[in-house]
Motif scaffolding. Structure first.
Motif, mmCIF file in Angstrom:
data_model
loop_
_atom_site.group_PDB
_atom_site.id
_atom_site.type_symbol
_atom_site.label_atom_id
_atom_site.label_comp_id
_atom_site.label_asym_id
_atom_site.label_seq_id
_atom_site.Cartn_x
_atom_site.Cartn_y
_atom_site.Cartn_z
ATOM 1 N N TYR A 1 0.865 -1.176 0.000
ATOM 2 C CA TYR A 1 0.000 0.000 0.000
ATOM 3 C C TYR A 1 0.902 1.226 0.000
ATOM 4 O O TYR A 1 2.068 1.149 0.416
ATOM 5 N N GLN B 1 -2.519 10.830 3.997
ATOM 6 C CA GLN B 1 -3.896 10.819 3.483
ATOM 7 C C GLN B 1 -4.361 9.384 3.257
ATOM 8 O O GLN B 1 -4.103 8.516 4.079
ATOM 9 N N LYS B 2 -5.058 9.155 2.154
ATOM 10 C CA LYS B 2 -5.684 7.862 1.941
ATOM 11 C C LYS B 2 -4.648 6.759 1.804
ATOM 12 O O LYS B 2 -3.583 6.955 1.220
ATOM 13 N N VAL B 3 -4.963 5.610 2.336
ATOM 14 C CA VAL B 3 -4.113 4.425 2.204
ATOM 15 C C VAL B 3 -4.530 3.728 0.913
ATOM 16 O O VAL B 3 -5.622 3.164 0.820
ATOM 17 N N GLU B 4 -3.645 3.769 -0.102
ATOM 18 C CA GLU B 4 -4.015 3.288 -1.432
ATOM 19 C C GLU B 4 -3.462 1.887 -1.682
ATOM 20 O O GLU B 4 -2.259 1.645 -1.513
ATOM 21 N N PHE B 5 -4.314 1.011 -2.126
ATOM 22 C CA PHE B 5 -3.912 -0.346 -2.476
ATOM 23 C C PHE B 5 -3.080 -0.322 -3.756
ATOM 24 O O PHE B 5 -3.447 0.320 -4.740
ATOM 25 N N PHE C 1 -9.222 4.484 10.265
ATOM 26 C CA PHE C 1 -9.568 3.971 8.938
ATOM 27 C C PHE C 1 -10.407 2.717 9.068
ATOM 28 O O PHE C 1 -10.109 1.845 9.903
ATOM 29 N N ILE D 1 -9.663 -2.670 0.631
ATOM 30 C CA ILE D 1 -9.733 -1.254 0.293
ATOM 31 C C ILE D 1 -10.014 -0.441 1.556
ATOM 32 O O ILE D 1 -10.908 -0.776 2.339
ATOM 33 N N PHE D 2 -9.264 0.635 1.695
ATOM 34 C CA PHE D 2 -9.391 1.519 2.849
ATOM 35 C C PHE D 2 -10.266 2.716 2.537
ATOM 36 O O PHE D 2 -10.256 3.232 1.415
ATOM 37 N N GLY D 3 -11.003 3.181 3.537
ATOM 38 C CA GLY D 3 -11.653 4.472 3.448
ATOM 39 C C GLY D 3 -10.621 5.583 3.554
ATOM 40 O O GLY D 3 -9.425 5.328 3.773
ATOM 41 N N LYS D 4 -11.079 6.808 3.391
ATOM 42 C CA LYS D 4 -10.159 7.948 3.391
ATOM 43 C C LYS D 4 -9.667 8.301 4.788
ATOM 44 O O LYS D 4 -8.742 9.079 4.933
#
Lengths: 115, 112
Positions: A35, A41-45, B88, B101-104
């Motif tokens: 990740y 910020q957002k944790v992106e796969f 999260f 998949i993670f939320g923001k």
């Protein structure tokens, strides 16, 4: 508690250079992931790896990225030609798998800075 | 495409108050995870929710899962400053664990 280890903790590189980020997942786990997180910020796969092959990847994981599990313990992420926008914290994670009470374990991350 | 939405994204609250963070997801899943992240740190697992109606509690935090509504909540009771962090939720796509998949994230700031 078992842990996922990542090295290095920080990596600074020039744009266009190749980098390899290393991870040692938990030994009996079956699923491995990368990740990334930009500026908290957002944790992106990026990608998942199961049974010695990529099982899923995101749109971010293009031809510049590759993963390997070369020796049954290490799990690496290679970025062939880094771009400025690749600067992020990269987390490796591992997971036992299945509908169990197990959780996804994260490493402490590698902060990649591309100059 | 699995979407995971959290709200609020930012929450500032006084110590001692109660509040709830919501996590909605767009496709069927029977599992959901909650994580905490402190600034500059990794993600720490809080809860693994495995079935519809699952409820778990740890200290001042309680998480629940309603798979029919595709909704999970993280409830904070009598907040204390130490709970300030980003929270999260994360949902696996499908029955396998190939893609989680993670939320923001919800950035929680608790004022002393």
């Amino acid at each position: 508690e078992p842990e996922v280890t990542q090295t290095p903790s920080h990596q600074v590189t020039q744009m266009g250079q190749e980098v390899i980020l290393r991870c040692v997942p938990i030994s009996n786990h079956l699923y491995f992931y990368w990740y990334r997180q930009i500026l908290g910020q957002k944790v992106e796969f990026l990608v998942s790896f199961y049974n010695n092959e990529i099982s899923e990847k995101s749109e971010i994981f293009d031809d510049q990225f590759s993963v390997e599990r070369p020796d049954g313990s290490n799990f690496t992420l290679k970025i062939r030609s880094t771009k400025l926008e690749d600067s992020a914290m990269y987390f490796c994670a591992s997971f036992l798998g299945g509908a169990t009470n197990e959780k996804l374990f994260f490493g402490s991350g590698t902060q990649l800075s591309v100059l | 495409e699995l979407k995971v939405e959290q709200n609020p994204l930012f929450l500032s609250m006084q110590e001692g108050k109660n509040y709830t963070i919501y996590c909605n997801y767009s496709t069927t899943s029977d599992r959901l995870y909650w994580y905490r992240q402190d600034p500059g740190k990794s993600l720490e697992s809080l809860f693994v929710l495995l079935s519809n109606g699952a409820v778990k509690q740890e200290g001042r935090l309680m998480a629940s899962l309603d798979t029919k509504a595709r909704l999970s909540t993280l409830h904070i009771t009598a907040a204390v400053h130490d709970l300030s962090a980003t929270y999260f939720c994360a949902v696996p796509k499908g029955e396998r664990d190939d893609k989680i998949i993670f939320g923001k994230g919800t950035r929680l700031h608790i004022l002393p």
